[in-house]
Design a protein around this motif. Structure first.
Motif, short mmCIF file in Angstrom:
data_model
loop_
_atom_site.label_atom_id
_atom_site.label_comp_id
_atom_site.label_asym_id
_atom_site.label_seq_id
_atom_site.Cartn_x
_atom_site.Cartn_y
_atom_site.Cartn_z
N LEU A 258 0.90 -0.93 0.18
CA LEU A 258 0.30 -0.09 0.32
C LEU A 258 0.76 1.41 0.02
O LEU A 258 0.53 1.96 -0.44
CB LEU A 258 -0.87 -0.48 0.98
CG LEU A 258 -1.86 -1.10 0.90
CD1 LEU A 258 -2.96 -0.67 2.15
CD2 LEU A 258 -3.03 -1.18 -0.20
N LYS A 262 0.36 3.56 -2.89
CA LYS A 262 0.15 5.59 -2.61
C LYS A 262 1.58 6.59 -3.24
O LYS A 262 1.07 7.72 -3.66
CB LYS A 262 0.21 5.79 -1.07
CG LYS A 262 -0.07 6.77 -0.76
CD LYS A 262 0.51 7.08 0.72
CE LYS A 262 -0.02 8.96 1.38
NZ LYS A 262 -0.07 8.69 2.56
N ASP A 263 3.04 6.09 -3.03
CA ASP A 263 3.53 6.85 -3.61
C ASP A 263 3.85 6.66 -4.89
O ASP A 263 4.32 7.96 -5.79
CB ASP A 263 5.33 6.03 -3.44
CG ASP A 263 5.41 5.89 -1.86
OD1 ASP A 263 4.51 7.47 -1.17
OD2 ASP A 263 6.56 5.77 -1.46
N HIS A 266 1.44 10.13 -6.08
CA HIS A 266 1.26 10.82 -5.14
C HIS A 266 2.59 11.68 -4.91
O HIS A 266 2.91 12.76 -4.62
CB HIS A 266 0.17 11.23 -3.38
CG HIS A 266 -1.15 10.46 -4.02
ND1 HIS A 266 -1.64 11.24 -4.16
CD2 HIS A 266 -1.27 9.28 -3.76
CE1 HIS A 266 -2.89 10.93 -4.43
NE2 HIS A 266 -3.03 9.46 -3.34
#
Length: 296
Positions: A258, A262-263, A266
């Motif tokens: 996760l 996410k990286d 974003h």
């Protein structure tokens, strides 16, 4: 200054890019685990396969450093770790010589594996060396034409896993081939994170990686699938008999996924270097835990 500090401060440490070496270790671990599960484990061939794979990985890194500078792809605006050739830390001819040395040492290791495995290992060895040179060099560089992820999957998945298995078992079946897919996908993800980070500079330099071709959004989705699919394969591998129940231990690596995903959506620029390192760690941790279900 300690020995470790001295080593890590060396320009050659930057050139070798040790954070990428898990990519070469993971498939050898999987192939060896398959051999263990089939009562065919052989220590020396397994060790030689690991050494050869790591030498080829270092050769690829050095070739990438040398040829990207030669082709004008690297510049002072680079977002990734320092490239020793472009930055002037090591002369280009020395980087080229180090690459050749790694290929020679890999060939020496390969001679032992050829003596054990015969013609199939000759074919694998020649293909690996040619791909090492063609990755960044030659008239149609693999890395600059959207084929990096595909070749990472093939050579760090089926080729490496099946080759490692074959030099130990001296036979081949469907299990090493099928179980090589998760390892290959995770190494392809490492490649994709690297290319995702470099979209701005690669676009300017005319390097048409898959990430450049797909764009940031689609490339992030693609990379997310690369890190997720190995986990969804676990039930299928278990039900088909290719993996023992202990292989579900690989789910223990799932908390690492996760933050990476996410990286992908974003995080931009040099901050993705940490995402790259995390993806490499995921590859090794998953492969180690997954291998328990192959070895038992």
């Amino acid at each position: 200054m300690s020995v470790v500090q001295t080593l890590t401060a060396s320009p050659w440490f930057l050139a070798i890019r040790p954070k990428t070496l898990p990519a070469s270790a993971a498939p050898v671990i999987v192939g060896t685990a398959c051999a263990m599960g089939d009562n065919a484990f052989a220590f020396l061939p397994a060790l030689a396969a690991l050494l050869g794979a790591m030498l080829l990985q270092v050769a690829v890194n050095l070739a990438n450093d040398y040829f990207d500078n030669k082709h004008g792809i690297d510049s002072e605006k680079r977002l990734g770790p320092v490239r020793v050739t472009q930055s002037g830390l090591i002369a280009p001819n020395r980087v080229l010589a180090a690459m050749v040395l790694c290929l020679v040492l890999a060939t020496v290791t390969g001679i032992y594996l050829v003596a054990r495995g015969g013609l199939p290992i000759v074919v694998i060895g020649v293909l690996c060396i040619l791909s090492t040179l063609a990755y960044s060099g030659g008239p149609y560089p693999i890395a600059s034409n959207g084929l990096g992820e595909l070749f990472a999957f093939l050579f760090f998945g089926p080729v490496a896993v099946c080759g490692t298995y074959y030099v130990q078992a001296l036979t081949m079946g469907p299990r090493p081939l099928i179980t090589s897919i998760p390892a290959g996908l995770l190494v392809a993800a490492i490649m994709n994170v690297n290319n995702l980070r470099d979209i701005p500079t690669d676009s300017v330099a005319g390097k048409r990686t898959l990430a450049v071709r797909m764009g940031r959004g689609m490339s992030s989705v693609f990379c997310g699938l690369l890190v997720l699919i190995p986990f969804f394969m676990l039930p299928l591998l278990f039900l088909s008999g290719f993996m023992g129940a202990a292989g579900f231990l690989a789910l223990g690596a799932s908390p690492m996924v996760l933050p990476i995903i996410k990286d992908l959506f974003h995080t931009k620029g040099p901050a993705l270097n940490e995402t790259l390192a995390s993806t490499a760690k995921l590859s090794v941790v998953f492969s180690l835990l997954f291998s328990v279900g192959l070895a038992v």
